[in-house]
Design a protein around this motif. Structure first.
Motif, short mmCIF file in Angstrom:
data_model
loop_
_atom_site.label_atom_id
_atom_site.label_comp_id
_atom_site.label_asym_id
_atom_site.label_seq_id
_atom_site.Cartn_x
_atom_site.Cartn_y
_atom_site.Cartn_z
N ALA A 293 -1.67 6.55 -1.04
CA ALA A 293 -2.65 6.63 -2.13
C ALA A 293 -3.59 5.42 -2.15
O ALA A 293 -4.47 5.33 -3.01
CB ALA A 293 -1.93 6.74 -3.46
N GLY A 294 -3.39 4.45 -1.22
CA GLY A 294 -4.26 3.28 -1.17
C GLY A 294 -3.86 2.20 -2.15
O GLY A 294 -4.66 1.35 -2.51
N ARG A 295 -2.61 2.20 -2.57
CA ARG A 295 -2.09 1.18 -3.48
C ARG A 295 -1.03 0.37 -2.76
O ARG A 295 -0.36 0.86 -1.87
CB ARG A 295 -1.51 1.82 -4.72
CG ARG A 295 -2.52 2.66 -5.47
CD ARG A 295 -2.34 2.43 -6.96
NE ARG A 295 -3.43 2.99 -7.73
CZ ARG A 295 -4.41 2.27 -8.24
NH1 ARG A 295 -4.45 0.98 -8.06
NH2 ARG A 295 -5.37 2.82 -8.95
N CYS A 296 -0.87 -0.89 -3.17
CA CYS A 296 0.14 -1.75 -2.55
C CYS A 296 1.52 -1.18 -2.84
O CYS A 296 1.85 -0.85 -3.98
CB CYS A 296 0.04 -3.17 -3.09
SG CYS A 296 1.27 -4.27 -2.37
N PRO B 242 -4.47 -1.84 -6.42
CA PRO B 242 -5.25 -1.25 -5.32
C PRO B 242 -5.21 -2.16 -4.09
O PRO B 242 -5.23 -3.38 -4.21
CB PRO B 242 -6.67 -1.15 -5.87
CG PRO B 242 -6.64 -1.61 -7.27
CD PRO B 242 -5.28 -2.12 -7.58
N ALA B 243 -5.15 -1.55 -2.93
CA ALA B 243 -5.13 -2.30 -1.67
C ALA B 243 -6.55 -2.66 -1.26
O ALA B 243 -7.48 -1.91 -1.54
CB ALA B 243 -4.45 -1.48 -0.59
N PRO B 244 -6.78 -3.76 -0.64
CA PRO B 244 -5.81 -4.80 -0.32
C PRO B 244 -5.53 -5.67 -1.54
O PRO B 244 -6.46 -6.11 -2.22
CB PRO B 244 -6.46 -5.59 0.80
CG PRO B 244 -7.93 -5.45 0.56
CD PRO B 244 -8.10 -4.07 -0.05
N ARG C 245 1.82 -3.58 2.67
CA ARG C 245 1.01 -2.50 3.25
C ARG C 245 0.67 -1.47 2.19
O ARG C 245 1.51 -1.13 1.35
CB ARG C 245 1.79 -1.80 4.36
CG ARG C 245 1.91 -2.60 5.59
CD ARG C 245 2.52 -1.77 6.70
NE ARG C 245 3.02 -2.67 7.72
CZ ARG C 245 4.20 -2.56 8.29
NH1 ARG C 245 5.01 -1.60 7.97
NH2 ARG C 245 4.56 -3.44 9.19
N PRO C 246 -0.52 -0.92 2.25
CA PRO C 246 -0.88 0.12 1.27
C PRO C 246 -0.14 1.43 1.56
O PRO C 246 0.16 1.73 2.71
CB PRO C 246 -2.38 0.30 1.45
CG PRO C 246 -2.77 -0.47 2.64
CD PRO C 246 -1.64 -1.33 3.07
N ASP C 247 0.12 2.17 0.49
CA ASP C 247 0.75 3.48 0.67
C ASP C 247 -0.32 4.54 0.92
O ASP C 247 -1.50 4.21 1.07
CB ASP C 247 1.62 3.83 -0.55
CG ASP C 247 0.83 3.91 -1.85
OD1 ASP C 247 -0.42 3.95 -1.82
OD2 ASP C 247 1.46 3.94 -2.92
#
Length: 89
Positions: free
Chosen positions: A40-43, A52-54, A36-38
């Motif tokens: 900040a939008g990172r895995c 970077p997510a996804p 799941r991304p945190d």
């Protein structure tokens, strides 16, 4: 039995209607939960090192969940306990 037995998040998840491969769906669910991304939008997984997510594993897990059955339907409402759902799966 050792005290190190862990419960995976997929064991308590309700299978969506139409899933034809519960094992694939539950395995993919666990991978998706771990990636799941945190905020900040990172895995958040250490395996992805802040990609970077996804991330690739999350994308693959989502695809596997859709291949496991009809991902477009809503999850069944299930009043059974987590233990009963585990035994049924």
């Amino acid at each position: 039995m050792p005290d190190t037995i862990r419960t995976r998040s997929s064991q308590d998840a309700v299978l969506p209607r139409g899933v034809t491969d519960p094992l694939l769906w539950r395995s993919a669910y666990d991978v998706a939960a771990a990636h799941r991304p945190d905020a900040a939008g990172r895995c958040a997984s250490l395996l992805c090192a802040g990609a970077p997510a996804p991330c690739e594993p999350l994308t693959a897990a989502r695809r596997a969940m859709s291949l496991a059955g009809d991902a477009g339907r809503r999850a069944e409402s299930d009043t059974r306990s987590a233990g009963e759902r585990r035994r049924a799966a």
